[in-house]
Scaffold this active site. Structure first.
Site, PDB file in Angstrom:
ATOM      1  N   SER A 160      83.140  49.811  -4.478  1.00  0.00           N
ATOM      2  CA  SER A 160      81.552  50.142  -4.821  1.00  0.00           C
ATOM      3  C   SER A 160      81.606  49.541  -6.281  1.00  0.00           C
ATOM      4  CB  SER A 160      81.325  51.747  -4.620  1.00  0.00           C
ATOM      5  OG  SER A 160      80.044  51.853  -5.139  1.00  0.00           O
ATOM      6  N   HIS A 198      73.878  61.818  -0.888  1.00  0.00           N
ATOM      7  CA  HIS A 198      74.013  60.324  -1.480  1.00  0.00           C
ATOM      8  C   HIS A 198      72.751  59.321  -1.304  1.00  0.00           C
ATOM      9  CE1 HIS A 198      76.459  57.439  -3.252  1.00  0.00           C
ATOM     10  NE2 HIS A 198      77.478  57.626  -2.910  1.00  0.00           N
ATOM     11  N   TYR A 256      86.419  47.826   1.019  1.00  0.00           N
ATOM     12  CA  TYR A 256      85.114  47.880   0.355  1.00  0.00           C
ATOM     13  C   TYR A 256      85.463  48.801  -0.974  1.00  0.00           C
ATOM     14  CZ  TYR A 256      80.514  50.145  -0.454  1.00  0.00           C
ATOM     15  OH  TYR A 256      79.102  50.431  -0.884  1.00  0.00           O
ATOM     16  N   THR A 260      73.947  49.815  -5.775  1.00  0.00           N
ATOM     17  CA  THR A 260      75.465  49.302  -5.537  1.00  0.00           C
ATOM     18  C   THR A 260      75.574  47.694  -4.958  1.00  0.00           C
ATOM     19  OG1 THR A 260      75.765  50.476  -3.529  1.00  0.00           O
ATOM     20  CG2 THR A 260      76.270  51.589  -5.674  1.00  0.00           C
TER      21      THR A 260
END
Length: 539
Positions: A370, A254, A368, A381
């Protein structure tokens, strides 16, 4: 943030997105599909590097800008002013600076902070089967794709290689704590494995050919998210995984990029392999000497390295054994019905998670979601914060006080949540969120050796960053399901997709939470929401 994190990339950072099966069942054969996916991936790479890949554009008025005539016109306008033409028709080009890292890229473990390596001179593909690592050139000397029949032959050779699984598979080291792996990598280099590691690091991408047949969605999720630890190289920017039955997915590291770049790659590969496959079930592999074209990479291991691999295996199994994944499909409504009621499908999904958690645990927690900031140069992001006073009020009304509100009042609360969530999403996408801003200032304070400002020591700041509900959404004709692990031990990892007439969730948890019960609560929440939208009271 990603490169300095010391936890394993497995579960903590690498997500997966699985491909839908090829609509033609005979093309889901492992060898046929692997060959077609390798060829299509290389075709995508060639198009990208030639500067011919169609740009990613966000169309606010697609009737004007997403047309062949506008595309033909804008193609002839010099780049220095073409953005203005796009702006005039409300079309916003999105940043594509991450894309080059899809290929020939690897995360290299280093003490304290890792590094990203990209070397686009590599012509070879990395293939892993039974924990053995193989390479062969997928590009010829001129940088063109070798004949598909040759790719077919080389992959067939690997799939029929009788070599047993190694007792000390190197790939499992990429699942270790990053400092531990950095130390072991240095020992590998000292033991004379530099060339072998360079072949792995500079390969186009990683293709994992698994031996297992997938039983169901849950098995697919576990296999594609983490697998057995031995048949992976988690540090490669992307790995295409193919199970024995042709089920396929991408697992990606990532730090280099986000879902938007991987999704574009996945969409193009799926479209190309299903519409223009280069080999079929009746294709014959080329009569080439695969034994000399394919090289199995050997490593020199001393006792310390063998002990390190054994320990990595133990740590890997201890971590993944704690993970539970479950999925849910709500079939009584989806995007079409919600849009008719002028409600945001994403807002309603997020509200269902708030209601579900409230029903299960009686409280609201840090959440949360994204959001891509690719509208900006080098944008990554921003966080949408779906838990708000509006969702709390609405969730309480539905879950704890259903008899105290009329259907009209409940519909009004849904509308309020939808409007506010839309505002939060627009703000996040336009760089008006607060999470990345505060992260950057905290980073700068550390970097400059300043005392940490009191805000960052406030318990509220710690609470909002302990994201018990971590959520991310994707829908695409190519993707069957996506998933990731929770980001905290007492959290849920919620992958979801809102389709035209149904809503799907793929959720993970550790032992501190009950994912099966949570999904029942989310399902009940969606039932209640759609009941109210039909004008009926909830009981």
């Amino acid at each position: 943030m990603y490169l300095s994190a010391r936890e394993s990339v497995v579960l903590n950072f690498n997500p997966f997105m699985s491909f839908n099966p090829d609509p033609k069942p005979e093309y889901n054969d492992q060898l046929v599909r692997a060959t077609n996916m390798v060829c299509s991936a290389v075709r995508f790479m060639k198009t990208l590097r030639a500067g011919l890949l169609e740009p990613e554009v966000f169309h606010l008025n697609p009737a004007k800008s997403d047309t062949d005539s506008f595309k033909r016109l804008i193609r002839w306008v010099p780049p220095s002013i073409s953005w203005f033409g796009a702006y005039m028709v409300n079309a916003y080009p999105l940043d594509m600076s991450q894309y080059f890292r899809l290929f020939n890229s690897t995360r290299i473990p280093k003490y304290r902070c890792d590094e990203l390596l990209t070397d686009d001179k590599g012509h070879h593909l990395l293939v892993i089967r039974r924990g053995n690592l193989y390479v062969f050139d997928a590009l010829d000397r001129d940088g063109n794709l070798i004949k598909p029949a040759e790719v077919h032959a080389h992959l067939k050779y690997i799939l029929t290689d009788p070599t047993e699984a190694p007792s000390f598979p190197l790939g499992v080291l990429t699942s270790e704590n990053r400092d531990t792996w950095a130390g072991l990598r240095q020992k590998l280099l000292d033991a004379g494995n530099g060339e072998a590691l360079q072949l792995v690091d500079t390969a186009l991408f990683c293709l994992c050919l698994d031996e297992e047949v997938m039983r169901d969605h849950i098995h697919i999720s576990h296999n594609m998210l983490h697998g057995d630890g031995c048949n992976r190289w988690y540090d490669k920017s992307i790995s295409i995984i193919l199970a024995k039955d042709g089920q396929a997915a991408i697992n990606f590291e990532h730090s280099w990029g986000d879902g938007v770049a991987v999704l574009r790659f996945q969409n193009e590969v799926f479209k190309d392999t299903t519409e223009k496959p280069l080999v079929g079930p009746g294709s014959q592999p080329a009569s080439v000497d695969s034994a000399s074209a394919v090289r199995r990479i050997g490593f020199k291991l001393d006792e310390e390295l063998k002990a390190g691999i054994t320990k990595a295996k133990e740590n890997f199994h201890a971590a993944v054994s704690k993970l539970t994944i479950d999925a849910m499909e709500f079939k009584k409504g989806g995007k079409e019905q919600l849009k008719k009621k002028k409600l945001s499908p994403d807002a309603i999904s997020q509200l269902a998670f708030q209601m579900g958690f409230l029903r299960q645990h009686g409280q609201t927690v840090a959440t949360y979601e994204s959001c891509s900031t690719a509208a900006f140069k080098h944008g990554r992001t921003e966080t949408i914060r779906p838990a708000s006073i509006h969702t709390k009020r609405c969730a309480k009304a539905f879950v704890q006080q259903p008899g105290q509100h009329t259907v009209e009042q409940l519909q009004g609360l849904l509308s309020e949540c939808s409007k506010y969530h839309g505002q939060l999403t627009r703000e996040a996408a336009m760089g008006q969120g607060f999470d990345r801003h505060l992260f950057a200032m905290r980073y700068l304070a550390n970097f400059k050796g300043m005392a940490l400002p009191s805000l960052y020591q406030d318990p509220a700041y710690a609470a909002i960053n302990h994201n018990i509900l971590s959520t991310s959404t994707l829908t695409s004709p190519a993707v069957s399901l996506g998933g990731f692990a929770p980001v905290v031990p007492d959290g849920f990892g919620v992958g979801y997709g809102v389709h035209d007439d149904w809503i799907g969730c793929n959720v993970s948890s550790y032992p501190a939470r009950n994912v099966h019960e949570f999904l029942k609560c989310v399902h009940k929440s969606l039932e209640d929401i759609f009941t109210v939208l039909d004008g009926k009271p909830i009981n």
